[in-house]
Motif scaffolding. Structure first.
Motif, PDB file in Angstrom:
ATOM      1  N   PRO A 310       0.818  -1.299   0.007  1.00 61.72           N
ATOM      2  CA  PRO A 310       0.220  -0.195   0.064  1.00 61.72           C
ATOM      3  C   PRO A 310       0.947   1.156  -0.068  1.00 61.72           C
ATOM      4  CG  PRO A 310       0.039  -0.963   2.063  1.00 61.72           C
ATOM      5  CD  PRO A 310       0.696  -2.094   1.396  1.00 61.72           C
ATOM      6  N   ILE A 311       2.297   1.280   0.493  1.00 68.13           N
ATOM      7  CA  ILE A 311       2.906   2.521   0.560  1.00 68.13           C
ATOM      8  C   ILE A 311       4.203   2.390  -0.223  1.00 68.13           C
ATOM      9  CG2 ILE A 311       4.138   4.275   1.900  1.00 68.13           C
ATOM     10  CD1 ILE A 311       1.898   3.360   4.165  1.00 68.13           C
ATOM     11  N   PRO A 312       4.564   2.668  -1.405  1.00 72.15           N
ATOM     12  CA  PRO A 312       5.739   2.657  -2.095  1.00 72.15           C
ATOM     13  C   PRO A 312       6.823   2.812  -1.004  1.00 72.15           C
ATOM     14  CG  PRO A 312       4.585   3.842  -3.401  1.00 72.15           C
ATOM     15  CD  PRO A 312       3.581   3.941  -2.013  1.00 72.15           C
ATOM     16  N   MET A 313       8.033   2.401  -0.967  1.00 72.77           N
ATOM     17  CA  MET A 313       9.281   2.406  -0.284  1.00 72.77           C
ATOM     18  C   MET A 313       9.679   3.760  -0.140  1.00 72.77           C
ATOM     19  SD  MET A 313       9.834  -0.256   1.115  1.00 72.77           S
ATOM     20  CE  MET A 313       8.131  -0.699   0.904  1.00 72.77           C
ATOM     21  N   HIS A 314       9.601   4.665  -1.195  1.00 73.27           N
ATOM     22  CA  HIS A 314      10.108   6.322  -1.256  1.00 73.27           C
ATOM     23  C   HIS A 314       9.364   6.888  -0.485  1.00 73.27           C
ATOM     24  CE1 HIS A 314       7.022   6.388  -4.501  1.00 73.27           C
ATOM     25  NE2 HIS A 314       7.006   7.624  -4.346  1.00 73.27           N
ATOM     26  N   LEU A 315       7.998   6.453  -0.124  1.00 72.71           N
ATOM     27  CA  LEU A 315       7.077   7.227   0.605  1.00 72.71           C
ATOM     28  C   LEU A 315       7.278   6.663   2.272  1.00 72.71           C
ATOM     29  CD1 LEU A 315       3.941   7.930  -1.795  1.00 72.71           C
ATOM     30  CD2 LEU A 315       6.238   9.361  -1.518  1.00 72.71           C
ATOM     31  N   GLN A 316       7.780   5.893   2.468  1.00 71.67           N
ATOM     32  CA  GLN A 316       7.814   5.202   3.763  1.00 71.67           C
ATOM     33  C   GLN A 316       8.972   6.312   4.805  1.00 71.67           C
ATOM     34  OE1 GLN A 316       6.184   2.626   5.112  1.00 71.67           O
ATOM     35  NE2 GLN A 316       5.813   1.393   3.383  1.00 71.67           N
ATOM     36  N   LYS A 317       8.218   6.417   5.863  1.00 68.25           N
ATOM     37  CA  LYS A 317       8.821   7.267   6.805  1.00 68.25           C
ATOM     38  C   LYS A 317      10.500   7.132   7.085  1.00 68.25           C
ATOM     39  CE  LYS A 317       8.681   9.272  11.555  1.00 68.25           C
ATOM     40  NZ  LYS A 317       7.854   9.367  12.802  1.00 68.25           N
ATOM     41  N   CYS A 318      10.894   5.697   6.978  1.00 67.94           N
ATOM     42  CA  CYS A 318      12.101   5.250   7.437  1.00 67.94           C
ATOM     43  C   CYS A 318      13.032   5.699   6.363  1.00 67.94           C
ATOM     44  CB  CYS A 318      12.092   3.872   7.532  1.00 67.94           C
ATOM     45  SG  CYS A 318      11.641   2.649   6.277  1.00 67.94           S
ATOM     46  N   PHE A 319      12.425   5.818   5.154  1.00 73.82           N
ATOM     47  CA  PHE A 319      13.513   6.273   4.007  1.00 73.82           C
ATOM     48  C   PHE A 319      13.225   7.634   3.638  1.00 73.82           C
ATOM     49  CE2 PHE A 319      12.926   1.810   2.800  1.00 73.82           C
ATOM     50  CZ  PHE A 319      14.445   1.378   2.991  1.00 73.82           C
ATOM     51  N   SER A 320      12.561   8.448   4.532  1.00 70.74           N
ATOM     52  CA  SER A 320      12.555   9.893   4.193  1.00 70.74           C
ATOM     53  C   SER A 320      13.945  10.790   4.122  1.00 70.74           C
ATOM     54  CB  SER A 320      11.585  10.786   5.424  1.00 70.74           C
ATOM     55  OG  SER A 320      12.327  10.607   6.663  1.00 70.74           O
TER      56      SER A 320
END
Length: 364
Positions: A310-320
């Motif tokens: 549901p959430i692509p990696m580039h939009l995950q908080k841990c990859f901000s």
């Protein structure tokens, strides 16, 4: 009717006597890690895939780590991969201090768009890590050609595609490294965590073999920084049983998928499998509008669904910290809003498939 999404109970019952026998054999042997069962399993993996350098390990995530460590991936190295996958792919890159560089996906296959890879390559790029998502391999010829042009390694994240083929070659035997998972819900799953890593050449194989035991080449002699990444014999024994009939399981999964394709409404975006490859159908994933409503109504009818992812990696908080933003990978973002996985396992019966497809077609 109540549908089971992965039907792990049925998988156990199908081989219960043999599972219980081999498990008891391991327990009576009092040898639980890296014994005969694991050695047999590694030989069987090599026969099945055609890759003579197979190592059982503790998980699919650790398989990725072993491959990256064998390449001596370090801080500030860049690894090109996809933002539309499970977090383990990019997570292992980040764990070693390297930087995941995302490239958008092909809207039909959901795999990395090979035509967009070359523009993401820099002097810091060390490897390309494509994911064989939902059971189908990406455009490996194109990816391997780019890698050869720039002297890069290719690590296939084959956690969802073990047993799939690309132009007649098995997943895990088409690139520098192949990494797969035997998590229980995978097409070939064990009764806990487990994985395997494959190498093209002997040197990488020997290095990873040592690295999965803390870099040890003989007792208390360590040539590399490694990890505790061993596969235990109980899981290897279970997998040896399952691997004997895995071809049949793949065929049954493919039959389920074809029935879904035939019975689902034309208004649903169904999976696309390219003509030169096969899928093991780790998931049967469609695309729809109004997903939340449809999932709720299906659940009320006893039909489980899932969203991968549901959430692509580039939009995950841990990859901000990578600095990506919404809109950077529009295909991945669009698909993340629309994908929905239906129950998929070799044991789905015709009546269950009819029930699922009739309900979904009616709701739409």
């Amino acid at each position: 009717m109540k549908i089971d999404f992965a039907n792990l109970g049925k998988a156990y019952e199908e081989h219960r006597e043999e599972f219980e026998k081999v498990a008891l054999d391991v327990m009576r042997s009092a040898r639980y890690i890296l014994g005969a069962e694991t050695e047999d399993f590694e030989q069987n993996l090599s026969i099945f895939t055609g890759n003579n350098h197979a190592l059982g390990c503790s998980s699919g995530t650790d398989a990725l780590l072993l491959a990256l460590m064998a390449m001596r991936v370090r801080t500030n190295d860049e690894i090109i991969t996809t933002p539309f996958t499970f977090i383990a792919t990019a997570e292992t890159i980040a764990c070693l201090g390297a930087k995941p560089i995302f490239v958008d996906i092909d809207e039909e296959t959901y795999n990395i768009d090979a035509s967009k890879i070359e523009q993401a390559i820099t002097k810091k790029t060390k490897a390309i890590m494509p994911v064989s998502l939902y059971g189908q391999m990406p455009d490996m010829d194109e990816i391997n050609a780019i890698a050869e042009k720039y002297d890069l390694a290719v690590i296939e994240d084959a956690a969802q595609s073990f047993g799939a083929t690309y132009k007649g070659k098995r997943s895990c035997n088409v690139s520098t490294f192949g990494c797969t998972s035997f998590f229980p819900a995978k097409p070939l799953g064990c009764f806990g965590d487990g994985g395997a890593v494959f190498a093209t050449n002997e040197e990488d194989y020997e290095k990873m073999k040592a690295m999965r035991i803390h870099g040890q080449v003989e007792r208390y002699t360590h040539h590399y920084i490694g990890m505790g990444g061993r596969l235990d014999n109980l899981q290897a024994a279970i997998l040896n049983v399952k691997l004997k009939t895995y071809e049949s399981d793949i065929s049954r999964r493919q039959a389920v998928a074809m029935k879904y394709c035939d019975k689902l409404s034309g208004s649903i975006i169904k999976p696309t499998i390219k003509a030169d490859r096969t899928s093991v159908w780790a998931q049967y994933t469609v695309r729809i509008k109004n997903r939340d409503r449809i999932q709720k109504e299906l659940k009320e009818s006893g039909i489980p669904t899932a969203v991968h992812y549901p959430i692509p990696m580039h939009l995950q908080k841990c990859f901000s910290y990578l600095g990506y933003k919404a809109g950077d990978f529009p295909v991945s973002e669009k698909c993340a809003q629309e994908v929905m996985s239906l129950p998929m396992n070799p044991y789905l019966e015709e009546a269950e498939i009819d029930y699922i497809t009739t309900n979904l077609n009616t709701i739409l």
